[in-house]
Motif scaffolding. Structure first.
Motif, short mmCIF file in Angstrom:
data_model
loop_
_atom_site.label_atom_id
_atom_site.label_comp_id
_atom_site.label_asym_id
_atom_site.label_seq_id
_atom_site.Cartn_x
_atom_site.Cartn_y
_atom_site.Cartn_z
N LEU A 33 -98.81 77.42 43.97
CA LEU A 33 -99.30 76.55 42.91
C LEU A 33 -98.14 76.06 42.04
O LEU A 33 -98.10 74.89 41.67
CB LEU A 33 -100.32 77.30 42.06
N ASN A 34 -97.20 76.92 41.75
CA ASN A 34 -96.03 76.50 40.97
C ASN A 34 -95.22 75.43 41.70
O ASN A 34 -94.76 74.46 41.09
CB ASN A 34 -95.14 77.71 40.65
N ARG A 35 -95.05 75.59 43.01
CA ARG A 35 -94.31 74.58 43.79
C ARG A 35 -95.06 73.24 43.78
O ARG A 35 -94.47 72.18 43.62
CB ARG A 35 -94.11 75.06 45.22
N LEU A 36 -96.38 73.30 43.96
CA LEU A 36 -97.17 72.07 43.96
C LEU A 36 -97.18 71.40 42.61
O LEU A 36 -97.04 70.16 42.50
CB LEU A 36 -98.61 72.36 44.42
N SER A 37 -97.35 72.17 41.56
CA SER A 37 -97.39 71.57 40.24
C SER A 37 -96.03 71.05 39.79
O SER A 37 -95.96 70.14 38.95
CB SER A 37 -97.95 72.57 39.21
N ALA A 38 -94.96 71.56 40.35
CA ALA A 38 -93.62 71.06 40.01
C ALA A 38 -93.40 69.65 40.54
O ALA A 38 -92.51 68.94 40.06
CB ALA A 38 -92.56 72.01 40.57
N GLN A 39 -94.21 69.22 41.49
CA GLN A 39 -94.07 67.88 42.04
C GLN A 39 -94.58 66.82 41.07
O GLN A 39 -94.24 65.65 41.19
CB GLN A 39 -94.85 67.78 43.35
N PHE A 40 -95.38 67.23 40.11
CA PHE A 40 -95.92 66.27 39.15
C PHE A 40 -95.03 66.24 37.91
O PHE A 40 -94.57 67.27 37.44
CB PHE A 40 -97.35 66.69 38.73
N LYS A 41 -94.84 65.05 37.44
CA LYS A 41 -94.04 64.87 36.22
C LYS A 41 -94.93 64.26 35.15
O LYS A 41 -95.70 63.34 35.41
CB LYS A 41 -92.84 63.96 36.48
N LEU A 42 -94.82 64.79 33.97
CA LEU A 42 -95.60 64.23 32.86
C LEU A 42 -94.82 63.11 32.21
O LEU A 42 -93.62 63.22 31.99
CB LEU A 42 -95.90 65.32 31.83
N ALA A 43 -95.49 62.02 31.90
CA ALA A 43 -94.81 60.88 31.29
C ALA A 43 -94.81 61.02 29.79
O ALA A 43 -95.57 61.61 29.15
CB ALA A 43 -95.49 59.58 31.69
#
Length: 70
Positions: free
Chosen positions: A60-70
């Protein structure tokens, strides 16, 4: 009744009671052993579940690291 007969009966009664008590202790030890085995099995299952949870958290940490918050 002779004293030797009375002593023999007393000894026989005491031996019988001691045998019964020894069997009760034996059954208690068996029950404790079974409880310990069940506890060990439960601990192994918890350890396995913890490892699985750790792996899922890492994924889950690896997957969520792919998203960047603007």
């Amino acid at each position: 009744m002779e004293l030797s007969t009375l002593n023999s009966e007393t000894i026989a009664t005491a031996a019988s009671q001691q045998s019964i008590t020894a069997e009760e202790i034996n059954q208690s030890i068996i029950a404790i052993n079974n409880a310990a085995l069940e506890n060990a099995t439960g601990a192994e299952q918890i350890a396995t579940a913890s490892e699985e949870l750790k792996s899922l958290t890492q994924s889950l940490n690896r997957l969520s690291a792919q998203f960047k918050l603007a």
